[in-house]
Scaffold this active site. Structure first.
Site, PDB file in Angstrom:
ATOM      1  N   CYS A  98       0.603  -1.145  -0.240  1.00 56.45           N
ATOM      2  CA  CYS A  98       0.072   0.171   0.044  1.00 56.45           C
ATOM      3  C   CYS A  98       0.997   1.026   0.036  1.00 56.45           C
ATOM      4  O   CYS A  98       0.660   2.099  -0.759  1.00 56.45           O
ATOM      5  CB  CYS A  98      -1.017   0.232   1.365  1.00 56.45           C
ATOM      6  N   CYS A 103      -1.386   1.853  -2.736  1.00 56.54           N
ATOM      7  CA  CYS A 103      -2.501   3.605  -2.612  1.00 56.54           C
ATOM      8  C   CYS A 103      -1.439   4.705  -2.699  1.00 56.54           C
ATOM      9  O   CYS A 103      -2.339   5.669  -3.159  1.00 56.54           O
ATOM     10  CB  CYS A 103      -2.681   2.474  -1.530  1.00 56.54           C
ATOM     11  N   LYS A 106       0.047   5.652  -6.289  1.00 55.53           N
ATOM     12  CA  LYS A 106      -1.470   5.433  -7.373  1.00 55.53           C
ATOM     13  C   LYS A 106      -1.318   6.771  -6.668  1.00 55.53           C
ATOM     14  O   LYS A 106      -2.092   7.407  -7.091  1.00 55.53           O
ATOM     15  CB  LYS A 106      -1.948   4.354  -6.601  1.00 55.53           C
ATOM     16  N   TYR A 232     -10.228  -2.278  -9.882  1.00 54.96           N
ATOM     17  CA  TYR A 232      -9.529  -1.474  -9.383  1.00 54.96           C
ATOM     18  C   TYR A 232      -8.051  -1.074 -10.555  1.00 54.96           C
ATOM     19  O   TYR A 232      -8.332   0.082 -10.822  1.00 54.96           O
ATOM     20  CB  TYR A 232      -8.807  -1.759  -8.088  1.00 54.96           C
ATOM     21  N   GLU A 236      -7.623   2.095 -12.223  1.00 55.98           N
ATOM     22  CA  GLU A 236      -7.047   3.418 -12.279  1.00 55.98           C
ATOM     23  C   GLU A 236      -6.212   3.768 -13.109  1.00 55.98           C
ATOM     24  O   GLU A 236      -5.963   5.062 -13.132  1.00 55.98           O
ATOM     25  CB  GLU A 236      -6.638   3.046 -10.248  1.00 55.98           C
ATOM     26  N   HIS A 498     -25.537  23.455   1.110  1.00 60.85           N
ATOM     27  CA  HIS A 498     -25.560  23.755  -0.413  1.00 60.85           C
ATOM     28  C   HIS A 498     -24.885  24.875  -0.764  1.00 60.85           C
ATOM     29  O   HIS A 498     -23.857  25.835  -0.224  1.00 60.85           O
ATOM     30  CB  HIS A 498     -26.593  24.210  -0.546  1.00 60.85           C
ATOM     31  N   GLU A 503     -25.085  16.611  -1.150  1.00 59.35           N
ATOM     32  CA  GLU A 503     -26.616  17.035  -0.575  1.00 59.35           C
ATOM     33  C   GLU A 503     -27.495  16.346  -1.204  1.00 59.35           C
ATOM     34  O   GLU A 503     -28.497  15.850  -1.081  1.00 59.35           O
ATOM     35  CB  GLU A 503     -26.889  18.794  -1.558  1.00 59.35           C
TER      36      GLU A 503
END
Ligand code: NDP
Length: 535
Positions: A98, A103, A106, A232, A236, A498, A503
């Site tokens: 990772c 991760c 990446k 994945y 990616e 907002h 939202e």
């Protein structure tokens, strides 16, 4: 977990709030004698050298070892291969996949590529910055410096928790002995946390292809690449290199990418990848890679019910065709540890214990849910169970959120629509697809999509899915709500912020459809969007 992702260590266990990305090593660390070649270690409880010996200093192994040592005061040792950016049987590094080749690098590359879109979008906002130049080498150097820094932080974190670090390849000798490059250590408990490795289909010319370790470390920005796979890693890197301006061709063998994800999300991503100019080849399986005298590659692929594909002039072919547990040559079978025949994964019970009572395993090597934060959870639960005396401390693999950092990114928690229908029968679906506000003025055609899956009988929200900007950040909050059992009526009481995309999740009033059918499987099974990876 915020800006850096969950695999970046915090240094808070020594009483200092070092922040997510500590820029320096915490000063309160105490360095324990670390054995080098031939050095001895002081005894754990007299009977064994260690209470815990961990093979693999990736995210899961480091977390389990340092949490056990610092919280319960046990004597712990860990072994790991020397640092390197491309893993092999002789190269690895503290931090693991990772941090060093997954991760973290990446995500740095995702950030790097996103500037291109920002520069393009900025023109309509009045900036004159459509396509500034890119110095690839400078980016790679800075990325690599950061990885080296993190490797050092991991080493210091182990030291700070008084975990002995032994550099070298670990091998299980028997139920209580580990050998690290010829040095033997005994331990009351052995934890195997060695992760996984990419798999490459054995097609002709496969040796010319690269894997994810290498696509993170290219010397130059490629002009044209092909990526094999629809999971994945494929999506990616397709997004990353497309953003950097590379001509990207992606071949996957299903009709749509991301098998196991919600079907609407799969359709949406398929469409958005085309909108972004990627060249997609569904139902395509590569048969051959040929290297020409100029060093350029050609991929040949068969297409189900279609003409074969031939892609020429490629700088690289990335095989993103899955990963498998890294259990070969670890001495596990000889020590009597049972493996899953098909995958080579270590079989464990819900407490991460193997069939050999003193040997435990966590993370990708167990092939439960192959995500870094899950390995951390498994490591913590292991330590609490074994050293903290909590008989119920087991990892909970239900409703784990995850994100694919594709372009657009995808984030998801809970059940897909199909799994929810199987488990609950009666399901209400709320969905919305729109052009994010920023894209209205910029002219960027990319859209976002959001979806709620609600079990109609209980009104519980059992799945939340999104593809679009900031979805990973948004999903973390909704993961808390889903884990707590939020109902749709409760979501309806929430006032939106907002103007945001988020939202939309609290303002979807009318279901897009109401599905009423018979339940096919009991509630509680397959509790993650990526159902194939569920424990
Ligand atoms: P995935 O399992 O996600 O995807 C593998 C892909 O390769 C699938 O599309 C699969 O097709 C295809 N494939 C497999 N074998 C072949 C073959 N022989 N020929 C052609 N295609 C093939 O694996 P990845 O390698 O992308 O990632 C490994 C794991 O790492 C992920 O499952 C995930 O758990 C983890 N990861 C998580 C990330 C995150 O959290 N953001 C990022 C990167 C990785 P098919 O669907 O037909 O089987």
């Amino acid at each position: 977990m915020g800006r850096g992702g969950p695999c970046v260590p915090r240094a808070q266990e020594c009483g200092r709030s070092a922040g997510l990305y500590p820029a320096h090593v915490p000063t309160c660390l105490q360095v324990r004698a670390v054995s080098g070649n031939g050095a001895s270690v002081s005894g754990g409880d007299g009977e064994y050298d260690y209470d815990l010996f961990t093979i693999g200093a990736g995210s899961g192994g480091v977390r389990a070892s340092r949490f056990a040592a610092s919280t319960y005061g046990i004597k712990a040792g860990v072994c790991e291969l020397p640092f390197g950016r491309v893993a092999s049987d002789t190269v690895g590094g503290a931090g693991g996949t990772c941090v060093l080749r997954g991760c973290v690098p990446k995500k740095l590359m995702v950030f790097g590529g996103e500037f291109a879109e920002a520069f393009r979008d900025s023109v309509a906002f009045g900036w004159d910055a459509e396509r500034p130049g890119l110095t690839w080498q400078r980016f790679m150097e800075n990325k690599n410096k950061e990885l080296e820094r993190l490797n050092g932080v991991y080493m210091k974190l182990l030291e700070g928790s008084k975990v002995d670090f032994h550099e070298g390849r670990g091998r299980v000798v028997d139920a209580h002995t580990v050998e690290v490059d010829g040095r033997r250590f005994t331990a009351r408990n052995i934890l195997v946390a060695v992760g996984g490795r990419p798999t490459v289909p054995p097609i002709e010319g496969a040796e010319h292809a690269i894997i994810s370790d290498q696509i993170l470390n290219l010397d130059a920005l490629p002009g044209k690449i092909a990526i094999v796979g629809g999971g994945y890693i494929a999506l990616e890197f397709a997004g990353i290199y497309n953003n950097f301006g590379t001509e990207v061709h992606v071949l996957w063998r299903q009709a749509k990418p991301l098998r196991g994800f919600d079907e609407e999300i799969r359709d949406f991503v398929n469409e958005q990848y085309r909108v972004r100019g990627l060249n997609l080849y569904p139902q395509a399986s590569p048969t051959r890679i040929v290297k020409g005298p100029d060093g350029k590659l050609t991929v040949h692929a068969d297409v189900k019910d279609g003409e074969p594909v031939v892609l020429e002039g490629l700088d690289h072919v990335l095989m993103a065709t899955g990963r498998k547990p890294n259990t070969h040559n670890l001495g596990l079978e000889e020590a009597g540890v049972e493996l899953v025949e098909k995958t080579g994964a270590i079989k464990v019970d819900r407490f991460s214990r193997t069939n050999v009572p003193s040997i435990w395993a966590i993370g990708d090597v167990t092939n439960r849910l192959n995500l870094t934060p899950v390995a951390l959870m498994e490591g913590m639960a292991f330590a609490r169970h074994v050293f903290g005396g909590d008989p119920n401390a087991a990892p909970d693999h239900q409703a784990v959120a995850s994100a694919v950092f594709s372009s657009p990114p995808i984030a998801t928690v809970g059940l897909t629509e199909a799994l929810a229908v199987e488990q609950y029968g009666s399901v209400d679906i709320y969905s919305s697809s729109f052009r994010p506000m920023k894209n209205t003025i910029s002219g960027n055609p990319a859209k976002a999509m959001m979806k709620l899956v609600v079990a109609a009988d209980s009104d519980k929200v059992v799945g939340v899915h999104m593809a679009g900007p900031e979805c990973a950040e948004i999903m973390q909050g909704f993961a808390v709500a889903v884990k707590m059992g939020v109902t749709k009526a409760q979501l309806d009481t929430v006032v939106g912020i907002h103007p945001t995309s988020a939202e939309e999740f609290v303002t979807m009033r009318e279901p897009a459809r109401r599905i009423r059918s018979e339940k096919k499987q009991p509630v509680g099974t397959g509790g993650n969007a990526y159902g194939t990876h569920t424990a």
